[in-house]
Design an enzyme around this catalytic site. Sequence first.
Site, mmCIF file in Angstrom:
data_model
loop_
_atom_site.group_PDB
_atom_site.id
_atom_site.type_symbol
_atom_site.label_atom_id
_atom_site.label_comp_id
_atom_site.label_asym_id
_atom_site.label_seq_id
_atom_site.Cartn_x
_atom_site.Cartn_y
_atom_site.Cartn_z
ATOM 1 N N GLY A 27 0.803 -1.216 0.000
ATOM 2 C CA GLY A 27 0.000 0.000 0.000
ATOM 3 C C GLY A 27 0.833 1.261 0.000
ATOM 4 C CG HIS A 28 4.218 1.843 -2.799
ATOM 5 N ND1 HIS A 28 3.640 0.783 -3.465
ATOM 6 C CD2 HIS A 28 4.688 2.681 -3.764
ATOM 7 C CE1 HIS A 28 3.758 0.967 -4.763
ATOM 8 N NE2 HIS A 28 4.388 2.115 -4.972
ATOM 9 C CG LEU A 31 -2.840 9.632 4.639
ATOM 10 C CD1 LEU A 31 -2.298 11.004 4.269
ATOM 11 C CD2 LEU A 31 -4.163 9.768 5.395
ATOM 12 C CB SER A 125 -8.578 2.037 11.711
ATOM 13 O OG SER A 125 -9.533 3.047 11.952
ATOM 14 C CB SER A 126 -8.888 5.170 16.258
ATOM 15 O OG SER A 126 -9.508 5.974 15.283
ATOM 16 C CB CYS A 127 -13.012 2.710 13.291
ATOM 17 S SG CYS A 127 -12.458 1.456 12.140
ATOM 18 C CE1 TYR A 154 -10.352 -0.064 6.732
ATOM 19 C CE2 TYR A 154 -10.675 1.173 8.764
ATOM 20 C CZ TYR A 154 -9.867 0.781 7.714
ATOM 21 O OH TYR A 154 -8.578 1.228 7.646
ATOM 22 C CE LYS A 158 -7.353 -1.727 8.394
ATOM 23 N NZ LYS A 158 -6.013 -1.962 7.817
ATOM 24 C CG ASN A 183 -9.225 11.006 13.843
ATOM 25 O OD1 ASN A 183 -9.864 10.076 13.369
ATOM 26 N ND2 ASN A 183 -9.605 11.644 14.931
ATOM 27 C CG HIS A 197 -11.759 11.029 7.183
ATOM 28 N ND1 HIS A 197 -10.854 10.209 6.534
ATOM 29 C CD2 HIS A 197 -12.750 10.208 7.611
ATOM 30 C CE1 HIS A 197 -11.278 8.960 6.574
ATOM 31 N NE2 HIS A 197 -12.425 8.929 7.218
ATOM 32 C CD1 TRP A 220 -22.961 20.969 7.831
ATOM 33 C CD2 TRP A 220 -23.319 18.801 8.299
ATOM 34 N NE1 TRP A 220 -23.727 20.449 6.825
ATOM 35 C CE2 TRP A 220 -23.979 19.128 7.080
ATOM 36 C CE3 TRP A 220 -23.414 17.500 8.790
ATOM 37 C CZ2 TRP A 220 -24.715 18.180 6.356
ATOM 38 C CZ3 TRP A 220 -24.133 16.563 8.075
ATOM 39 C CH2 TRP A 220 -24.779 16.902 6.871
#
Length: 331
Positions: A27-28, A31, A125-127, A154, A158, A183, A197, A220
Amino acid sequence: MGSLDSDTTTTVGSFLSDKSAKMFVAGHRGLVGSAIHRKLVSLGFTNLLLRTHAELDLTRQSAVESFFAAEQPRYVIVAAAKVGGIHANSTFPADFIGVNLQIQTNIIDAALRCGSVRKLLFLGSSCIYPKLAPQPIPESALLSGPLEPTNEWYAVAKIAGIKMCQAYRLQHGLDAISAMPTNLYGPFDNFHPENSHVLPALIRRFHEAKVSGAKEVVVWGTGSPLREFLHVDDLADGVVFLMDRYSGLEHVNLGSGKEVSIKELAEMVKEVVGFRGKLVWDATKPDGTPRKLMDSSKLAGMGWEAKISLKDGLVNTYKWYVEHVAKQQQQ
């Protein structure tokens, strides 16, 4: 192979002095992966194995096994994943659980089978944490409650990746570790107007308002929620630190440890972009989770901390956005 202790650190010591060894960065181009690639190059690693999706489809088990058998990498960093916001997760749940399970399962299993891998790091991921996890969120919060429904597909994938690393360590002695970033933002972020995001979305909206001469930008909510952000170059630094210093069973949170309100963030982005108009808050729209902060004290206890301030990181990210995204839109 690595230590099997539940949460101890082991000085591996060989990673940073092993710069000619073959290393696969999956995945280079994303991000996260691009930041890790930049970091490794800057440190003098000379034998990086990089493959685009066209060159190696990570969802195909036979292709991944053949790649590992032929290349025999010594180190593996798993930064490849299918990612997206709430809308994408809701629209394509099968993709988010299926593709991510395929990618990580194929890589981790092939890393064991090829016999050459000394160490593997899996990025989550933090999720992965429950929707109502304690704040700041410690590593022990994993599987302690229900997930946020909007990204559970997702998150489940993970979580499976973390558990697979643990299982392969326990049963086979594979030195597989996991890191959970907070994040992230920085160069190569997703600045799409609909599915990006909050931070890249704000950068784009303020920039477009500045260019068009708009009088105001509407955001918002009330601006009261607290969020944590980590620049991807700091993440890459943390990944290298863990590859060199950590060899435990438990996953490790990787965050900045600093919170900022969405209101403070919006004001900072407005200043960095140079938008002179008015910032208006639409309090009729939802705020989302009041607070989301990772407890990164375990990593801090090992001697690592983030170095890039949010202001400096925003300046860096906006410069990249102008040069690579806004400029293309004008052409």
